[in-house]
Design a protein around this motif. Structure first.
Motif, mmCIF file in Angstrom:
data_model
loop_
_atom_site.group_PDB
_atom_site.id
_atom_site.type_symbol
_atom_site.label_atom_id
_atom_site.label_comp_id
_atom_site.label_asym_id
_atom_site.label_seq_id
_atom_site.Cartn_x
_atom_site.Cartn_y
_atom_site.Cartn_z
ATOM 1 N N CYS A 1 6.561 5.642 4.901
ATOM 2 C CA CYS A 1 7.050 5.400 3.272
ATOM 3 C C CYS A 1 6.691 3.698 2.653
ATOM 4 O O CYS A 1 6.253 3.638 1.716
ATOM 5 C CB CYS A 1 7.746 6.016 2.717
ATOM 6 S SG CYS A 1 8.953 5.078 4.083
ATOM 7 N N HIS B 1 10.648 10.251 1.315
ATOM 8 C CA HIS B 1 9.723 10.766 1.671
ATOM 9 C C HIS B 1 10.855 10.775 3.321
ATOM 10 O O HIS B 1 12.130 11.276 3.127
ATOM 11 C CB HIS B 1 9.347 9.436 2.348
ATOM 12 C CG HIS B 1 8.024 9.613 1.680
ATOM 13 N ND1 HIS B 1 8.394 8.434 0.185
ATOM 14 C CD2 HIS B 1 6.679 9.491 1.074
ATOM 15 C CE1 HIS B 1 7.161 8.220 -0.192
ATOM 16 N NE2 HIS B 1 6.143 8.568 -0.133
ATOM 17 N N HIS C 1 11.210 12.696 7.025
ATOM 18 C CA HIS C 1 11.575 11.485 8.006
ATOM 19 C C HIS C 1 12.077 12.515 8.914
ATOM 20 O O HIS C 1 13.602 12.233 9.400
ATOM 21 C CB HIS C 1 12.059 10.402 8.181
ATOM 22 C CG HIS C 1 11.672 9.089 7.042
ATOM 23 N ND1 HIS C 1 10.774 8.443 7.505
ATOM 24 C CD2 HIS C 1 11.829 8.337 5.739
ATOM 25 C CE1 HIS C 1 10.693 8.110 6.637
ATOM 26 N NE2 HIS C 1 11.028 7.926 5.712
ATOM 27 N N HIS D 1 14.435 0.948 5.874
ATOM 28 C CA HIS D 1 16.069 1.354 6.426
ATOM 29 C C HIS D 1 16.257 0.870 7.389
ATOM 30 O O HIS D 1 15.496 1.042 8.867
ATOM 31 C CB HIS D 1 14.681 3.262 7.315
ATOM 32 C CG HIS D 1 14.153 4.006 5.935
ATOM 33 N ND1 HIS D 1 14.639 4.640 5.148
ATOM 34 C CD2 HIS D 1 12.960 4.995 5.661
ATOM 35 C CE1 HIS D 1 14.169 5.029 4.491
ATOM 36 N NE2 HIS D 1 13.185 5.402 4.625
ATOM 37 N N ALA E 1 9.144 2.432 3.306
ATOM 38 C CA ALA E 1 10.269 1.617 3.707
ATOM 39 C C ALA E 1 10.767 0.837 4.055
ATOM 40 O O ALA E 1 10.555 0.392 5.848
ATOM 41 C CB ALA E 1 11.909 2.970 2.005
ATOM 42 N N CYS F 1 13.873 6.559 0.204
ATOM 43 C CA CYS F 1 12.625 6.605 0.014
ATOM 44 C C CYS F 1 12.046 7.860 -1.172
ATOM 45 O O CYS F 1 10.459 8.069 -1.346
ATOM 46 C CB CYS F 1 12.064 5.912 0.855
ATOM 47 S SG CYS F 1 12.144 7.628 2.366
HETATM 48 ZN ZN LIG Z 1 11.063 5.996 3.738
#
Ligand SMILES: [Zn+2]
Length: 216
Positions: A81, A174, A176, A85, A83, A172
């Motif tokens: 994504c 998205h 995971h 994290h 990001a 984000c």
């Molecule tokens: Zn993400």
């Protein structure tokens, strides 16, 4: 000092890798030319097995956590994504360092059993990075589920929506899935998981004072 700067910022440390001659393994965060954060496994050890171990740890982070290989550097991985994290990545680092290798383990299912209560917990993807928590157990589990949702919040900086099940969400936006499945057993006891991270990183090591206790 110059060497340290080239690597980026150290965000996690395994001072003694029991699966590879007690070498020290660290995780550095840096930015790719386009500004996307990536993380690189690194060891200063010149042991001949160190490179293979770093290869394995990077592959395990991709396999178990759903990260992807980054071409930015050797043994570098990133989130698809884009990001950072950071907290989740630190947690993933602790988990992959536990693996002996070289075979990659089976993927975790999106459920976890709790011996103490006999409950089985599930995470169900809702899309756009949101996951609903549920439990198979007699009685009202709503308080316990909210605590576990809070555990995801602490371990992976996820937003908690108590009204939705509860549900947890990655900022984000998205999905995971592999990461959530990996985190679920730890989220059942997030406090112990965070203590574990601290004790691994702080285990008696010869580390320069400047490299210790780096802030987030
Ligand atoms: Zn993400």
């Amino acid at each position: 000092m110059g060497h340290v700067l080239e690597l980026g910022r150290r965000v996690a440390l395994q001072p003694m890798d029991a699966h590879c001659h007690d070498i020290t393994v660290a995780l550095y965060r840096d930015l790719a030319p386009g500004g996307t954060p990536f993380y690189a496994f690194h060891s200063y050890s010149c042991h001949p097995d160190a490179g293979l171990r770093l290869d394995f740890l990077a592959a395990a982070a991709c396999h178990l956590g759903g990260m992807v290989a980054s071409g930015a550097r050797a043994h570098a991985v990133a989130w698809p994504c884009g990001a950072a994290h950071l907290s989740a990545t630190r947690r993933l680092f602790v988990e992959v360092c536990k693996l002996a290798g070289p075979a990659l383990p089976a993927l975790r299912p999106p459920e976890a059993d709790e011996a103490r209560s006999g409950a089985r917990y599930h995470v169900e993807g809702l899309g756009a990075g949101r996951y609903r928590l549920s439990a198979d157990a007699p009685g009202d589990m709503s308080v316990r589920l909210r605590t576990i949702a809070g555990g995801f919040g602490k371990l992976a900086e996820m937003a908690v929506d108590e009204a939705a099940g509860p549900a947890v969400a990655f900022p984000c936006g998205h999905d995971h899935d592999r990461l959530v499945a990996l985190l679920l057993p730890r989220a059942l006891n997030a406090r112990a998981a965070m203590r574990e991270e601290e004790s691994v990183a702080g285990r008696g090591v010869l580390v320069a004072p400047s490299a210790q206790n780096q802030p987030n």
